[in-house]
Each structure stands twice: as C-alpha cells, then as structure tokens.
Write a protein that holds these residues in place. Structure first.
Motif, mmCIF file in Angstrom:
data_model
loop_
_atom_site.group_PDB
_atom_site.id
_atom_site.type_symbol
_atom_site.label_atom_id
_atom_site.label_comp_id
_atom_site.label_asym_id
_atom_site.label_seq_id
_atom_site.Cartn_x
_atom_site.Cartn_y
_atom_site.Cartn_z
ATOM 1 N N LYS A 66 0.824 -1.209 0.000
ATOM 2 C CA LYS A 66 0.000 0.000 0.000
ATOM 3 C C LYS A 66 0.857 1.257 0.000
ATOM 4 N N GLU A 67 1.968 1.211 0.755
ATOM 5 C CA GLU A 67 2.869 2.366 0.826
ATOM 6 C C GLU A 67 3.894 2.365 -0.312
ATOM 7 N N ARG A 68 3.813 1.370 -1.192
ATOM 8 C CA ARG A 68 4.685 1.255 -2.365
ATOM 9 C C ARG A 68 6.156 1.146 -1.989
ATOM 10 N N ILE A 69 6.427 0.445 -0.882
ATOM 11 C CA ILE A 69 7.817 0.174 -0.495
ATOM 12 C C ILE A 69 8.289 -1.116 -1.154
ATOM 13 N N TYR A 142 10.452 5.179 -3.474
ATOM 14 C CA TYR A 142 9.484 5.018 -2.391
ATOM 15 C C TYR A 142 9.525 6.251 -1.505
ATOM 16 N N TYR A 143 8.469 6.425 -0.709
ATOM 17 C CA TYR A 143 8.412 7.565 0.203
ATOM 18 C C TYR A 143 8.852 7.114 1.583
ATOM 19 N N ASP A 144 9.910 7.723 2.088
ATOM 20 C CA ASP A 144 10.448 7.386 3.400
ATOM 21 C C ASP A 144 9.808 8.306 4.440
ATOM 22 N N LYS A 145 8.943 7.740 5.271
ATOM 23 C CA LYS A 145 8.236 8.538 6.267
ATOM 24 C C LYS A 145 9.164 9.046 7.363
ATOM 25 N N ALA A 146 10.282 8.340 7.584
ATOM 26 C CA ALA A 146 11.205 8.745 8.648
ATOM 27 C C ALA A 146 11.852 10.088 8.344
ATOM 28 N N ILE A 147 12.168 10.317 7.070
ATOM 29 C CA ILE A 147 12.806 11.578 6.681
ATOM 30 C C ILE A 147 11.897 12.428 5.808
ATOM 31 N N PRO A 194 17.723 0.162 -1.383
ATOM 32 C CA PRO A 194 17.616 0.670 -0.014
ATOM 33 C C PRO A 194 17.190 -0.456 0.920
ATOM 34 N N LEU A 195 17.685 -0.442 2.151
ATOM 35 C CA LEU A 195 17.418 -1.549 3.069
ATOM 36 C C LEU A 195 15.927 -1.707 3.351
ATOM 37 N N LYS A 196 15.202 -0.610 3.403
ATOM 38 C CA LYS A 196 13.758 -0.705 3.641
ATOM 39 C C LYS A 196 13.056 -1.435 2.493
ATOM 40 N N GLN A 247 8.450 1.711 8.881
ATOM 41 C CA GLN A 247 8.286 2.899 8.058
ATOM 42 C C GLN A 247 8.743 4.165 8.784
ATOM 43 N N ARG A 248 8.763 4.115 10.117
ATOM 44 C CA ARG A 248 9.152 5.289 10.903
ATOM 45 C C ARG A 248 10.630 5.271 11.280
ATOM 46 N N LEU A 249 11.299 4.146 11.050
ATOM 47 C CA LEU A 249 12.712 4.043 11.388
ATOM 48 C C LEU A 249 13.566 4.595 10.258
ATOM 49 N N LYS A 250 14.682 5.201 10.615
ATOM 50 C CA LYS A 250 15.641 5.620 9.606
ATOM 51 C C LYS A 250 16.370 4.394 9.080
ATOM 52 N N SER A 251 16.822 4.463 7.843
ATOM 53 C CA SER A 251 17.506 3.324 7.229
ATOM 54 C C SER A 251 18.734 2.910 8.032
#
Length: 278
Positions: A66-69, A142-147, A194-196, A247-251
C-alpha cells in the motif's frame, strides 16, 4: 487459552515485529524459542516456523505494498531464482553433505554482516542502473516517512543478486530452513536497493516460498494446530505492528538492527556445520 499458549502468543508477537522490520520472517525467533523455552519437538517447531513466515508476510505485505515500499517487479523476477534453487536443493539433497553448505553460506553471511557495517547510509541514488534492470523496469522509488522524502533508487548487479537468490533457494530446499537473511543481503549488498525496500520485498517473497513449503510440512504431520495457531495469530499481530514501526525508522537504524542478527545467524550456521549445537 492455556498459559503456555498465551506465552507462545506473546513471543510470536515479538517475532512478528522483528520479522516485519528486518524482512527475516520471524522464524529465527520462533524455532529456538519453541525448542528451548517450551521443549517443543524440532519438527513441530520448524512447522510452526513455516507458518510464522506466512503470517509475517501476510501481516506486513499489505502495508508495504500500500505504501509502495515493496518492489513487486523485483520480487517476481528473483522468485524465479529462489524457486529453481529450491528444486535444485531438493534434487541434490542426497548427494551433498549439508555441513559444508552450512559453513560456506555462514561465512558468506558473516562477510556480508561486516560489509554492511562498513557501508555508508546510501540509498541507491548514485548507483548506475544495470541495463537489464532498466529493460525490466526494476528501478523505482518510495516515500520514506522517517525523513519525509521520496527516495529514488536504481538497481545494479542484477546477475549477482539473481545468483545469490539461487543459492538461497538451494539452501532452503536442501536444509529446510528459511532464507530471509540471504534475500535481504542479496538485494542490499549486491543489487544496492535501499534496506527498507530490501526488507519489504523480502517479506513479500518469503510468503510465496513458505506457502509452497507449508503443504509438505502439513502432509508430514509436522504442523500441530495447538502450537501453530497461537504462533500464527501472534506473528500476524506483530507483523502488522512491525510494518508501521519500520516505516518510521531511519535506514541507518534498520541497518544497525539487522547486522547483529545477520552475524548471529552466520555464526549459528558455521557452528552447526562444524557439528556444534547451541
């Protein structure tokens, strides 16, 4: 619900969180927990572990997609390698001593853990895309919510990642163990994802692989509903929580969580290959 079932449920929730965040499926916690803490027979523990992998994938895949990760194109492409590898592993199981493979793959994982520790926190922006990746449209973002940024990334070394995935499939088919750590490592270290994205895509892939394996364990009678049920429920809950946490953690944080677990699995495999149990 009995006290033991409740305790298994709590551990399974924790395993689901770890599995969803790191893309390892949760089996790395479920199997030793069931055997060491609850004296569950190893065959039933492995059967429950397979169920936990499916539950982790089911609980996290929806959120990640859903978040396209999750990169579905990469997962479908690499599933070819893992599936062919699993069939190969099953066919050669009677001809190759598994101890040597434990040591070889354990050393590979240990090297990868050290390399990941040295790796800078790059997210594939400056990576030169592989021609095959461009042709198959594997590059994405992808959209990184952490940053709170969109992270574009290119895919490189497609053949190297495909080869490692084939090896992971052989290991799964030959030894009957999960290979989430190899999937994440192949995408992160070889293909420079990316690790995520690697973690989310690994979760998606493991569900497909484990579903095929689960039928074999079920027919063998190695899946005990009294054990598998609380494991499945707990891991499903944990995976849904873990998907939100990741999704809230930094890579960089995700990488620092992944490295010690990767090193643990590597050392465990090497010791098992040498005939030492722990």
């Amino acid at each position: 619900m009995t006290l033991i079932a409740f305790e298994i449920l709590i551990i399974a929730i924790f395993a689901g969180i770890i599995g969803a965040v790191l893309g390892l499926g949760g089996g790395i916690i479920i199997t030793p927990a069931l055997t060491l803490l609850f004296d569950v027979d190893i065959n039933y523990a492995i059967g429950a572990s397979i169920i936990s992998v499916i539950a982790t994938s089911s609980g996290s895949a929806v959120a990640y997609i859903k978040e396209r990760i999750t990169n579905i194109r990469i997962s479908m492409f690499l599933e070819i390698a893992t599936t062919v590898g699993a069939v190969t592993g099953a066919l050669i199981a009677g001809f190759i001593a598994p101890d040597y493979l434990y040591i070889i793959f354990g050393l590979l994982l240990l090297y990868s853990a050290i390399a990941m520790l040295k790796k800078k926190n790059t997210e594939g922006i400056d990576v030169e895309p592989h021609p095959l990746a461009t042709k198959l449209n594997l590059n994405s973002s992808y959209y990184d919510k952490a940053i709170q940024q969109h992270i574009p990334y290119n895919v490189t070394n497609v053949y190297g990642g495909f080869s490692v995935m084939y090896g992971a499939g052989i290991l799964s088919g030959l030894l009957g163990i999960g290979s989430g750590s190899f999937k994440v490592m192949a995408m992160d270290m070889f293909m420079k994802l990316p690790l995520k994205v690697s973690s989310a895509t690994s979760n998606f892939m493991m569900g497909v692989t484990a579903t095929a394996s689960a039928s074999v364990y079920f027919l063998r009678g190695d899946i005990d509903p009294k054990i598998a049920a609380p494991v499945a429920i707990g891991v499903l809950i944990g995976a849904a929580i873990g998907a939100r946490i990741m999704q809230r953690l930094k890579s960089k944080t995700t990488r620092m969580l992944f490295i010690p677990i990767l090193a643990y699995v590597a050392i465990q495999m090497i010791l098992q290959g040498l005939g030492w149990k722990w």
